[in-house]
Design an enzyme around this catalytic site. Structure first.
Site, PDB file in Angstrom:
ATOM      1  CE1 TYR A 146      -3.624  -2.496   0.603  1.00 35.73           C
ATOM      2  CE2 TYR A 146      -4.647  -0.432   1.256  1.00 35.73           C
ATOM      3  CZ  TYR A 146      -4.754  -1.744   0.872  1.00 35.73           C
ATOM      4  OH  TYR A 146      -5.992  -2.311   0.761  1.00 35.73           O
ATOM      5  CE  LYS A 181       1.423 -17.515  -2.163  1.00 36.70           C
ATOM      6  NZ  LYS A 181       0.449 -18.626  -2.239  1.00 36.70           N
ATOM      7  CG  ASP A 232      -2.472 -20.097  -0.867  1.00 40.73           C
ATOM      8  OD1 ASP A 232      -1.897 -20.018   0.237  1.00 40.73           O
ATOM      9  OD2 ASP A 232      -2.036 -20.797  -1.809  1.00 40.73           O
ATOM     10  CG  ASP A 267      -8.188  -4.483   1.646  1.00 43.86           C
ATOM     11  OD1 ASP A 267      -9.108  -3.941   2.289  1.00 43.86           O
ATOM     12  OD2 ASP A 267      -8.139  -4.507   0.401  1.00 43.86           O
ATOM     13  CG  ASP A 296     -13.871  -6.639   2.513  1.00 44.01           C
ATOM     14  OD1 ASP A 296     -13.665  -5.869   3.473  1.00 44.01           O
ATOM     15  OD2 ASP A 296     -14.294  -6.259   1.409  1.00 44.01           O
TER      16      ASP A 296
HETATM   17  C1  IPM Z   1     -10.429  -0.863   3.981  1.00 42.12           C
HETATM   18  C2  IPM Z   1     -10.661  -0.279   2.612  1.00 42.12           C
HETATM   19  C3  IPM Z   1      -9.478   0.634   2.278  1.00 42.12           C
HETATM   20  C4  IPM Z   1      -8.258  -0.250   2.208  1.00 42.12           C
HETATM   21  C5  IPM Z   1      -9.646   1.477   1.006  1.00 42.12           C
HETATM   22  C6  IPM Z   1     -10.912   2.302   1.033  1.00 42.12           C
HETATM   23  C7  IPM Z   1      -8.458   2.376   0.792  1.00 42.12           C
HETATM   24  O1  IPM Z   1     -10.852  -1.284   1.663  1.00 42.12           O
HETATM   25  O2  IPM Z   1     -10.329  -0.098   4.942  1.00 42.12           O
HETATM   26  O3  IPM Z   1     -10.367  -2.088   4.078  1.00 42.12           O
HETATM   27  O4  IPM Z   1      -7.964  -0.836   1.152  1.00 42.12           O
HETATM   28  O5  IPM Z   1      -7.565  -0.345   3.214  1.00 42.12           O
HETATM   29 MG    MG Z   2     -10.969  -3.219   2.513  1.00 41.67          MG
END
Ligand code: IPM
Ligand code: MG
Length: 358
Positions: free
Chosen positions: A135, A190, A222, A246, A250
């Site tokens: 990032y 990884k 993975d 990230d 999710d």
């Molecule tokens: C998160 C989001 C952010 C990230 C984006 C909006 C920059 O997806 O907080 O997980 O990738 O960190």
């Molecule tokens: Mg995210």
């Protein structure tokens, strides 16, 4: 207590309004100031993270953040896109430790896309490193074609890198979190392919020597992604880098039924932090009074606990959320047969009433 309130874009202002209502009824001594961030700030001031907003965040004891992003800004150059606001806040405030709990509330077991027995009682914590990795690694960029044109350019690149101190400090945070829970930590990397993540594994293993009471294991990312949907309850605390965190956060969030339920905390070395729902700005449902405000309200609870030293107030909020879910109220994202569908404002009002009654 000085609280900076940054509602942002999309559903951000709606969910923040409900969280602020909850903050108000708690009757705590605080001062708050609200500022524009993300696309809303770009529209008004030409930058997603204006100086005034950054200064406000830097001077606050804690930042409560909604969400940023809207398709209408997708064509802007990268440095002006709404997402740069949250990345800039993370970098400037050195918010390296991101806590993303994935908890399956018992009332919502059936909202998960996994079988109820796989997620019932799920309570895992992802500790995501937030200010390093691909990032933020330099160099990054695009090599332009000889005439400087965008079309036909030969390559683009980002750099994945981690320094020893960056890995050490997030490893300490994760081991300490694991110590307070079930003394188990899974580090996700990884190492089989990437030099950066072989180094990650080596440094986490070194730090482990200081936490002999915590059991450490390592998983490739993975495999971790697979295990998370196969047997999520086998995990307790997961520590990983910015990019993998990230993605896995999710995935973990969705196991719980709705990303609309999950708060997060991003802390720096002094426990000052930024608190935000794990979900995004959802511009498709903005302004319709259907977004779930609970992730933001629960982020407020995390803020009171971690940065403002008000654990009782945090518990009052969390208990109110449980009671309201028990009473059967649901926003659209967590609605199921036999429950009562309500809007953003009604859900917020119900939480306020439950906090008052406690
Ligand atoms: C998160 C989001 C952010 C990230 C984006 C909006 C920059 O997806 O907080 O997980 O990738 O960190
Ligand atoms: Mg995210």
């Amino acid at each position: 207590m000085n609280i900076a309130i940054l509602p942002g874009d999309g559903i951000g202002p709606e969910i923040m309004a409900e969280a602020v209502r909850v903050l108000e009824v708690l009757d705590l001594p605080y001062r708050s100031e609200t500022a524009l961030v993300g696309g809303a700030a770009y529209a008004a001031h030409g930058h997603p993270l204006p100086d005034a907003t950054l200064k406000l965040a830097q001077s606050a004891d804690a930042v409560l953040f909604g969400a940023v992003g809207d398709w209408k800004y997708d064509t802007l150059e990268r440095s002006l896109r709404p997402e740069q606001a949250i990345l800039g806040l993370r970098r400037h405030l050195q918010l390296f430790a991101n806590f993303r709990p994935a908890i399956c509330h018992p009332q919502l077991t059936h909202a998960s896309s996994l079988k109820p027995e796989l997620v019932a009682g799920l309570d895992i914590l992802i500790v995501r490193e937030l200010t390093g990795d691909i990032y933020f690694g330099q160099p990054r960029g695009r090599r332009l074609s000889p005439d400087g044109a965008f079309a036909g350019q030969p390559e683009a690149f980002d750099t994945m890198r981690y320094s020893r101190p960056e890995i050490e400090r997030i490893a300490h945070v994760a081991f300490q979190a694991a110590r307070k829970r079930s003394q188990r930590l899974t580090s996700v990397d990884k190492a089989n392919v990437l030099e950066t993540f072989q180094f990650w594994r080596d440094v986490v293993t070194e730090v482990h020597a200081e936490y002999p009471d915590v059991a450490l294991d390592h998983l490739y990312v993975d495999n971790a992604a697979m295990q998370l949907v196969k047997a999520p309850k086998a995990f307790d605390v997961i520590v990983t880098g910015n990019m993998f965190g990230d993605i896995l956060s999710d995935e973990a969030a969705m196991l719980t039924g709705s990303i609309g339920m999950l708060p997060s905390a991003s802390l720096n070395a002094d426990n000052r932090g930024l608190y935000e729902p794990s979900h995004g700005s959802a511009p498709d449902i903005a302004g319709k009074n259907i977004a779930n405000p609970l992730a933001t309200i629960l982020s407020l609870a995390m803020m009171l606990r971690f940065s403002l030293n008000q654990p009782e107030a945090a518990l009052r909020i969390e208990a109110a959320v449980t009671r309201v879910l028990e009473s059967g109220l649901r926003t659209a994202d967590i609605w199921s047969e036999g429950t009562q569908r309500v809007g953003t404002r009604e859900m917020g009002a119900a939480i306020v009433a439950a906090v008052k009654a406690a």
